[in-house]
Design a protein around this motif. Structure first.
Motif, mmCIF file in Angstrom:
data_model
loop_
_atom_site.group_PDB
_atom_site.id
_atom_site.type_symbol
_atom_site.label_atom_id
_atom_site.label_comp_id
_atom_site.label_asym_id
_atom_site.label_seq_id
_atom_site.Cartn_x
_atom_site.Cartn_y
_atom_site.Cartn_z
ATOM 1 N N VAL A 189 0.830 -1.197 0.000
ATOM 2 C CA VAL A 189 0.000 0.000 0.000
ATOM 3 C C VAL A 189 0.872 1.257 0.000
ATOM 4 O O VAL A 189 0.569 2.245 -0.664
ATOM 5 C CB VAL A 189 -0.952 0.003 1.221
ATOM 6 N N ASN A 190 1.980 1.208 0.739
ATOM 7 C CA ASN A 190 2.854 2.376 0.857
ATOM 8 C C ASN A 190 4.236 1.922 1.308
ATOM 9 O O ASN A 190 4.369 0.951 2.051
ATOM 10 C CB ASN A 190 2.272 3.377 1.858
ATOM 11 N N GLU A 191 5.261 2.656 0.854
ATOM 12 C CA GLU A 191 6.642 2.444 1.306
ATOM 13 C C GLU A 191 7.242 3.799 1.611
ATOM 14 O O GLU A 191 7.003 4.759 0.878
ATOM 15 C CB GLU A 191 7.490 1.799 0.205
ATOM 16 N N MET A 192 8.005 3.882 2.687
ATOM 17 C CA MET A 192 8.648 5.146 3.034
ATOM 18 C C MET A 192 9.808 4.908 3.987
ATOM 19 O O MET A 192 9.835 3.911 4.706
ATOM 20 C CB MET A 192 7.653 6.100 3.677
ATOM 21 N N ASP A 193 10.756 5.853 3.946
ATOM 22 C CA ASP A 193 11.810 5.890 4.951
ATOM 23 C C ASP A 193 11.387 6.882 6.018
ATOM 24 O O ASP A 193 10.766 7.905 5.713
ATOM 25 C CB ASP A 193 13.139 6.323 4.334
ATOM 26 N N CYS A 194 11.703 6.579 7.266
ATOM 27 C CA CYS A 194 11.352 7.448 8.390
ATOM 28 C C CYS A 194 12.583 7.667 9.259
ATOM 29 O O CYS A 194 13.433 6.785 9.385
ATOM 30 C CB CYS A 194 10.241 6.835 9.231
ATOM 31 N N LEU A 195 12.645 8.844 9.854
ATOM 32 C CA LEU A 195 13.736 9.223 10.747
ATOM 33 C C LEU A 195 13.159 9.526 12.113
ATOM 34 O O LEU A 195 12.169 10.253 12.226
ATOM 35 C CB LEU A 195 14.441 10.469 10.202
ATOM 36 N N THR A 196 13.778 8.975 13.142
ATOM 37 C CA THR A 196 13.459 9.340 14.515
ATOM 38 C C THR A 196 14.758 9.763 15.185
ATOM 39 O O THR A 196 15.776 9.067 15.072
ATOM 40 C CB THR A 196 12.833 8.171 15.301
ATOM 41 N N MET A 197 14.716 10.918 15.849
ATOM 42 C CA MET A 197 15.900 11.452 16.526
ATOM 43 C C MET A 197 15.588 11.653 18.002
ATOM 44 O O MET A 197 14.478 12.058 18.348
ATOM 45 C CB MET A 197 16.287 12.821 15.936
ATOM 46 N N SER A 198 16.565 11.395 18.846
ATOM 47 C CA SER A 198 16.454 11.791 20.250
ATOM 48 C C SER A 198 17.443 12.934 20.454
ATOM 49 O O SER A 198 18.518 12.964 19.854
ATOM 50 C CB SER A 198 16.752 10.633 21.204
ATOM 51 N N THR A 199 17.034 13.894 21.275
ATOM 52 C CA THR A 199 17.867 15.069 21.522
ATOM 53 C C THR A 199 18.518 14.966 22.892
ATOM 54 O O THR A 199 18.092 14.188 23.744
ATOM 55 C CB THR A 199 17.027 16.358 21.444
ATOM 56 N N GLU A 200 19.550 15.772 23.090
ATOM 57 C CA GLU A 200 20.260 15.770 24.368
ATOM 58 C C GLU A 200 19.356 16.175 25.528
ATOM 59 O O GLU A 200 19.610 15.802 26.670
ATOM 60 C CB GLU A 200 21.480 16.692 24.306
ATOM 61 N N ASP A 201 18.294 16.937 25.241
ATOM 62 C CA ASP A 201 17.388 17.359 26.317
ATOM 63 C C ASP A 201 16.182 16.429 26.473
ATOM 64 O O ASP A 201 15.188 16.783 27.094
ATOM 65 C CB ASP A 201 16.947 18.818 26.143
ATOM 66 N N GLY A 202 16.262 15.219 25.909
ATOM 67 C CA GLY A 202 15.257 14.193 26.160
ATOM 68 C C GLY A 202 14.007 14.252 25.305
ATOM 69 O O GLY A 202 13.009 13.609 25.633
ATOM 70 N N LYS A 203 14.047 14.967 24.198
ATOM 71 C CA LYS A 203 12.887 15.028 23.310
ATOM 72 C C LYS A 203 13.098 14.077 22.135
ATOM 73 O O LYS A 203 14.213 13.658 21.839
ATOM 74 C CB LYS A 203 12.671 16.456 22.834
ATOM 75 N N TYR A 204 11.999 13.760 21.458
ATOM 76 C CA TYR A 204 12.034 12.868 20.303
ATOM 77 C C TYR A 204 11.357 13.561 19.133
ATOM 78 O O TYR A 204 10.259 14.102 19.278
ATOM 79 C CB TYR A 204 11.334 11.546 20.618
ATOM 80 N N ILE A 205 12.016 13.548 17.983
ATOM 81 C CA ILE A 205 11.508 14.201 16.782
ATOM 82 C C ILE A 205 11.494 13.162 15.666
ATOM 83 O O ILE A 205 12.468 12.436 15.471
ATOM 84 C CB ILE A 205 12.395 15.396 16.375
ATOM 85 N N GLY A 206 10.395 13.122 14.911
ATOM 86 C CA GLY A 206 10.281 12.160 13.824
ATOM 87 C C GLY A 206 9.775 12.786 12.539
ATOM 88 O O GLY A 206 9.090 13.811 12.571
ATOM 89 N N THR A 207 10.138 12.169 11.417
ATOM 90 C CA THR A 207 9.686 12.654 10.110
ATOM 91 C C THR A 207 9.868 11.571 9.060
ATOM 92 O O THR A 207 10.684 10.666 9.224
ATOM 93 C CB THR A 207 10.463 13.922 9.683
ATOM 94 N N ASN A 208 9.098 11.700 7.985
ATOM 95 C CA ASN A 208 9.348 10.865 6.806
ATOM 96 C C ASN A 208 9.812 11.745 5.643
ATOM 97 O O ASN A 208 9.837 11.307 4.501
ATOM 98 C CB ASN A 208 8.135 10.021 6.429
ATOM 99 N N SER A 209 10.205 12.989 5.945
ATOM 100 C CA SER A 209 10.694 13.923 4.933
ATOM 101 C C SER A 209 12.046 13.454 4.406
ATOM 102 O O SER A 209 13.024 13.356 5.154
ATOM 103 C CB SER A 209 10.843 15.330 5.534
#
Length: 124
Positions: free
Chosen positions: A59-79
């Motif tokens: 149905v769909n294929e994509m690459d995804c990125l998840t990052m953790s930061t030094e201050d304990g937050k998590y950021i994600g994207t498929n950009s």
């Protein structure tokens, strides 16, 4: 019903830790972090394939990125722009014999001919 298969393709972590980071439920979308500055702690890039479990059709294929930061937050994207630019930044840091963990980064938004896009930049 749909089924997602996720494979780790790049990370600074071992596979188990990378999988755990990719599955963090408290991840904020990168588009909600425009203008935020942070230092990268860990990252994982996954390739995700979503299939229809009845037909087996992809149905769909994509690459995804998840990052953790030094201050304990998590950021994600498929950009793909953010993913590509982060890999460039990591490579440039390696060439300069600098740890990417020492570089301050920001999520930025630019305007292109097809509309707005998100990117990741080094804060100078």
């Amino acid at each position: 019903m749909k089924k997602m298969n996720m494979k780790v393709i790049n990370s600074n972590l071992g596979n188990l830790q990378a999988y755990a980071l990719a599955k963090k439920t408290e991840t904020m979308p990168a588009k909600e972090c425009i203008g935020a500055t942070f230092k990268l702690k860990d990252y994982v890039i996954t390739h995700n394939v979503i299939t229809d479990s009845e037909s087996g059709e992809v149905v769909n294929e994509m690459d995804c990125l998840t990052m953790s930061t030094e201050d304990g937050k998590y950021i994600g994207t498929n950009s793909q722009t953010v993913i590509s630019n982060l890999l460039d930044i990591i490579s440039i840091c390696e060439d300069a014999e600098t740890s990417y963990k020492e570089v301050t980064l920001t999520i930025a938004q630019g305007k292109g001919k097809n509309g707005n896009f998100n990117t990741i930049e080094i804060v100078l």
